[in-house]
Design a protein around this motif. Structure first.
Motif, PDB file in Angstrom:
ATOM      1  N   ASP A 124      23.492 -60.271   5.872  1.00 54.70           N
ATOM      2  CA  ASP A 124      23.707 -60.566   7.282  1.00 54.70           C
ATOM      3  C   ASP A 124      23.277 -59.438   8.212  1.00 54.70           C
ATOM      4  OD1 ASP A 124      25.656 -58.950   6.243  1.00 54.70           O
ATOM      5  OD2 ASP A 124      27.274 -59.766   7.473  1.00 54.70           O
ATOM      6  N   THR A 125      23.293 -58.193   7.728  1.00 58.78           N
ATOM      7  CA  THR A 125      22.964 -57.053   8.590  1.00 58.78           C
ATOM      8  C   THR A 125      21.715 -56.305   8.163  1.00 58.78           C
ATOM      9  OG1 THR A 125      24.348 -55.526   7.308  1.00 58.78           O
ATOM     10  CG2 THR A 125      25.410 -56.738   9.118  1.00 58.78           C
ATOM     11  N   GLY A 126      21.334 -56.416   6.893  1.00 56.12           N
ATOM     12  CA  GLY A 126      20.197 -55.659   6.398  1.00 56.12           C
ATOM     13  C   GLY A 126      20.538 -54.234   6.002  1.00 56.12           C
ATOM     14  N   ALA A 127      21.809 -53.856   6.127  1.00 52.69           N
ATOM     15  CA  ALA A 127      22.230 -52.501   5.746  1.00 52.69           C
ATOM     16  C   ALA A 127      22.572 -52.469   4.265  1.00 52.69           C
ATOM     17  CB  ALA A 127      23.435 -52.076   6.585  1.00 52.69           C
ATOM     18  N   ALA A 128      22.738 -51.253   3.756  1.00 53.39           N
ATOM     19  CA  ALA A 128      23.122 -51.103   2.349  1.00 53.39           C
ATOM     20  C   ALA A 128      24.501 -51.694   2.113  1.00 53.39           C
ATOM     21  CB  ALA A 128      23.097 -49.623   1.960  1.00 53.39           C
ATOM     22  N   CYS A 129      24.666 -52.358   0.984  1.00 58.31           N
ATOM     23  CA  CYS A 129      25.932 -53.013   0.651  1.00 58.31           C
ATOM     24  C   CYS A 129      26.992 -51.951   0.368  1.00 58.31           C
ATOM     25  CB  CYS A 129      25.744 -53.934  -0.558  1.00 58.31           C
ATOM     26  SG  CYS A 129      27.280 -54.694  -1.129  1.00 58.31           S
ATOM     27  N   ARG A 130      28.118 -52.009   1.085  1.00 57.80           N
ATOM     28  CA  ARG A 130      29.187 -51.024   0.887  1.00 57.80           C
ATOM     29  C   ARG A 130      29.842 -51.191  -0.473  1.00 57.80           C
ATOM     30  NH1 ARG A 130      31.418 -48.908   5.450  1.00 57.80           N
ATOM     31  NH2 ARG A 130      32.582 -47.637   3.959  1.00 57.80           N
ATOM     32  N   ALA A 131      29.981 -52.430  -0.921  1.00 55.45           N
ATOM     33  CA  ALA A 131      30.611 -52.663  -2.213  1.00 55.45           C
ATOM     34  C   ALA A 131      29.784 -52.049  -3.339  1.00 55.45           C
ATOM     35  CB  ALA A 131      30.807 -54.161  -2.441  1.00 55.45           C
ATOM     36  N   CYS A 132      28.470 -52.190  -3.255  1.00 57.85           N
ATOM     37  CA  CYS A 132      27.598 -51.602  -4.283  1.00 57.85           C
ATOM     38  C   CYS A 132      27.683 -50.084  -4.258  1.00 57.85           C
ATOM     39  CB  CYS A 132      26.154 -52.057  -4.066  1.00 57.85           C
ATOM     40  SG  CYS A 132      25.837 -53.768  -4.533  1.00 57.85           S
ATOM     41  N   GLU A 133      27.724 -49.516  -3.054  1.00 54.88           N
ATOM     42  CA  GLU A 133      27.833 -48.069  -2.953  1.00 54.88           C
ATOM     43  C   GLU A 133      29.132 -47.573  -3.574  1.00 54.88           C
ATOM     44  OE1 GLU A 133      27.411 -47.214   1.157  1.00 54.88           O
ATOM     45  OE2 GLU A 133      25.220 -47.315   1.138  1.00 54.88           O
ATOM     46  N   MET A 134      30.230 -48.304  -3.337  1.00 54.20           N
ATOM     47  CA  MET A 134      31.513 -47.903  -3.911  1.00 54.20           C
ATOM     48  C   MET A 134      31.495 -48.049  -5.425  1.00 54.20           C
ATOM     49  SD  MET A 134      34.121 -49.577  -1.090  1.00 54.20           S
ATOM     50  CE  MET A 134      35.560 -49.042  -2.005  1.00 54.20           C
ATOM     51  N   ARG A 135      30.852 -49.120  -5.921  1.00 53.35           N
ATOM     52  CA  ARG A 135      30.766 -49.297  -7.366  1.00 53.35           C
ATOM     53  C   ARG A 135      29.944 -48.179  -7.999  1.00 53.35           C
ATOM     54  NH1 ARG A 135      27.693 -53.570  -8.323  1.00 53.35           N
ATOM     55  NH2 ARG A 135      28.343 -53.872 -10.488  1.00 53.35           N
ATOM     56  N   ASP A 181      21.714 -40.296  -8.723  1.00 54.18           N
ATOM     57  CA  ASP A 181      22.525 -41.403  -8.220  1.00 54.18           C
ATOM     58  C   ASP A 181      22.960 -42.352  -9.324  1.00 54.18           C
ATOM     59  OD1 ASP A 181      20.091 -42.507  -8.824  1.00 54.18           O
ATOM     60  OD2 ASP A 181      19.719 -43.373  -6.848  1.00 54.18           O
ATOM     61  N   GLY A 182      22.502 -42.151 -10.549  1.00 52.86           N
ATOM     62  CA  GLY A 182      22.916 -42.991 -11.662  1.00 52.86           C
ATOM     63  C   GLY A 182      22.334 -44.386 -11.658  1.00 52.86           C
ATOM     64  N   VAL A 183      21.279 -44.634 -10.856  1.00 55.17           N
ATOM     65  CA  VAL A 183      20.679 -45.963 -10.728  1.00 55.17           C
ATOM     66  C   VAL A 183      19.343 -45.962 -11.458  1.00 55.17           C
ATOM     67  CG1 VAL A 183      19.846 -47.728  -9.136  1.00 55.17           C
ATOM     68  CG2 VAL A 183      21.802 -46.309  -8.519  1.00 55.17           C
ATOM     69  N   CYS A 184      19.109 -46.994 -12.249  1.00 54.64           N
ATOM     70  CA  CYS A 184      17.859 -47.078 -12.997  1.00 54.64           C
ATOM     71  C   CYS A 184      16.693 -47.417 -12.061  1.00 54.64           C
ATOM     72  CB  CYS A 184      17.962 -48.119 -14.103  1.00 54.64           C
ATOM     73  SG  CYS A 184      18.078 -49.821 -13.532  1.00 54.64           S
ATOM     74  N   ARG A 185      15.492 -47.245 -12.571  1.00 56.15           N
ATOM     75  CA  ARG A 185      14.296 -47.468 -11.764  1.00 56.15           C
ATOM     76  C   ARG A 185      14.199 -48.908 -11.284  1.00 56.15           C
ATOM     77  NH1 ARG A 185       8.823 -46.891 -14.933  1.00 56.15           N
ATOM     78  NH2 ARG A 185       9.800 -48.723 -15.895  1.00 56.15           N
ATOM     79  N   ASP A 235      25.854 -39.506 -26.804  1.00 55.51           N
ATOM     80  CA  ASP A 235      24.388 -39.587 -26.910  1.00 55.51           C
ATOM     81  C   ASP A 235      23.793 -38.993 -25.651  1.00 55.51           C
ATOM     82  OD1 ASP A 235      21.776 -40.084 -27.383  1.00 55.51           O
ATOM     83  OD2 ASP A 235      21.983 -42.261 -27.631  1.00 55.51           O
ATOM     84  N   PRO A 236      23.518 -37.702 -25.630  1.00 55.63           N
ATOM     85  CA  PRO A 236      23.010 -37.077 -24.405  1.00 55.63           C
ATOM     86  C   PRO A 236      21.634 -37.578 -24.009  1.00 55.63           C
ATOM     87  CG  PRO A 236      22.832 -35.577 -26.244  1.00 55.63           C
ATOM     88  CD  PRO A 236      23.607 -36.769 -26.747  1.00 55.63           C
ATOM     89  N   GLY A 237      20.918 -38.291 -24.905  1.00 60.05           N
ATOM     90  CA  GLY A 237      19.584 -38.774 -24.581  1.00 60.05           C
ATOM     91  C   GLY A 237      19.560 -40.124 -23.905  1.00 60.05           C
ATOM     92  N   ARG A 238      20.725 -40.750 -23.690  1.00 60.71           N
ATOM     93  CA  ARG A 238      20.763 -42.065 -23.052  1.00 60.71           C
ATOM     94  C   ARG A 238      21.883 -42.081 -22.019  1.00 60.71           C
ATOM     95  NH1 ARG A 238      17.498 -45.569 -25.350  1.00 60.71           N
ATOM     96  NH2 ARG A 238      18.468 -47.341 -24.324  1.00 60.71           N
ATOM     97  N   TRP A 239      21.748 -42.955 -21.059  1.00 54.54           N
ATOM     98  CA  TRP A 239      22.744 -43.064 -19.997  1.00 54.54           C
ATOM     99  C   TRP A 239      22.827 -44.520 -19.564  1.00 54.54           C
ATOM    100  CZ3 TRP A 239      20.625 -44.720 -15.295  1.00 54.54           C
ATOM    101  CH2 TRP A 239      19.223 -44.644 -15.215  1.00 54.54           C
ATOM    102  N   CYS A 279      23.316 -52.030 -12.808  1.00 51.12           N
ATOM    103  CA  CYS A 279      23.178 -53.153 -13.743  1.00 51.12           C
ATOM    104  C   CYS A 279      23.885 -52.901 -15.073  1.00 51.12           C
ATOM    105  CB  CYS A 279      21.701 -53.446 -13.990  1.00 51.12           C
ATOM    106  SG  CYS A 279      20.834 -52.125 -14.871  1.00 51.12           S
ATOM    107  N   GLU A 280      24.392 -51.683 -15.262  1.00 55.06           N
ATOM    108  CA  GLU A 280      25.080 -51.300 -16.488  1.00 55.06           C
ATOM    109  C   GLU A 280      24.176 -51.344 -17.709  1.00 55.06           C
ATOM    110  OE1 GLU A 280      28.557 -53.689 -16.880  1.00 55.06           O
ATOM    111  OE2 GLU A 280      29.481 -52.962 -15.029  1.00 55.06           O
ATOM    112  N   GLY A 281      22.877 -51.307 -17.486  1.00 56.14           N
ATOM    113  CA  GLY A 281      21.940 -51.286 -18.584  1.00 56.14           C
ATOM    114  C   GLY A 281      21.685 -49.857 -19.046  1.00 56.14           C
ATOM    115  N   PRO A 282      21.297 -49.676 -20.325  1.00 56.73           N
ATOM    116  CA  PRO A 282      21.033 -48.326 -20.832  1.00 56.73           C
ATOM    117  C   PRO A 282      19.716 -47.789 -20.304  1.00 56.73           C
ATOM    118  CG  PRO A 282      20.516 -49.947 -22.509  1.00 56.73           C
ATOM    119  CD  PRO A 282      21.109 -50.717 -21.356  1.00 56.73           C
ATOM    120  N   GLY A 283      19.658 -46.453 -20.128  1.00 55.62           N
ATOM    121  CA  GLY A 283      18.439 -45.818 -19.674  1.00 55.62           C
ATOM    122  C   GLY A 283      18.105 -44.631 -20.545  1.00 55.62           C
TER     123      GLY A 283
END
Length: 222
Positions: free
Chosen positions: A59-70, A114-118, A94-98, A103-107
């Motif tokens: 509705d606003t085009g701004a970043a989702c606050r709920a996603c930021e909090m998650r 920021d902990g967000v995958c590509r 396993d220090p080689g994966r995160w 999306c809670e997917g492995p990287g």
């Protein structure tokens, strides 16, 4: 897909198809389960906010606050799991994966700050760009509609002014014609009076003397 129009669903599929790398995978023949890909393209993100569209508020085009909090919560959880901020209890499993906080997917490799995958970052950026473009397009459409309305109002005002001018000209023409008709009738009446007078004098010559005298004003008997 609840709460979305068909156009919004098409935008979601097109955005994810490119941002999540499915277009390249399809080109390389790497898509083995097209039904699963279709589900991923269509399904709503894991955000609890129904207006969230891949990290952007619809509705606003701004970043989702709920996603930021998650993301913030998952970063904290990730730090706690690695022993950051508290005395270290044990090394990371396993220090080689995160795990992506979105999306809670492995990287593989080192986790980003920021902990967000590509893929999730690209999807969020694509969603923000698409919504920004949509809002800009809607603003242009509103501006064009307002300009069109202004032009229609100007044309209507001009048409009213033309009609008023035509009515004034018609009224003036009618008045001129009426005056001309009255003058013509007066001239005809004078001609008829002169003709009758000439006829009477011709029939009664003795009246010529009286007809030649100018009319005198009536005088009182006393």
């Amino acid at each position: 897909m609840s709460g979305r129009t068909a156009e919004q669903i098409v935008e979601r599929v097109n955005r994810r198809w490119i941002a999540w790398g499915y277009s390249l995978a399809a080109t390389d023949g790497e898509i083995e389960r097209p039904v699963g890909v279709l589900v991923r393209l269509l399904e709503h993100s894991k955000c609890p906010d129904p207006l969230c569209e891949d990290g952007t508020a619809l509705d606003t085009g701004a970043a989702c606050r709920a996603c930021e909090m998650r993301r913030a919560d998952r970063r904290q959880a990730s730090k706690r799991s690695k022993g950051e901020g508290v005395p270290s209890q044990r090394p990371a499993a396993d220090p080689g994966r995160w795990t992506c906080v979105d999306c809670e997917g492995p990287g593989p490799g080192q986790a980003p700050a920021d902990g967000v995958c590509r893929d999730c970052r690209a999807a969020a950026e694509a969603a923000a760009a698409a919504l920004s473009e949509k809002f800009a397009r809607e603003a242009e459409q509103k501006a064009a509609a307002a300009e069109s309305e202004r032009q229609r109002a100007a044309e209507l005002e001009a048409e009213i002014e033309r009609e008023r001018q035509e009515q004034a000209e018609a009224a003036e023409a009618a008045r001129t014609a009426r005056l001309a008709t009255e003058q013509e009738r007066a001239a005809e009446a004078d001609e008829e009076t002169a003709r009758l007078r000439a006829q009477m004098i011709a029939e009664n010559p003795w009246m010529a003397e009286y007809a030649a005298k100018p009319p005198q004003a009536a005088t009182a008997p006393f």
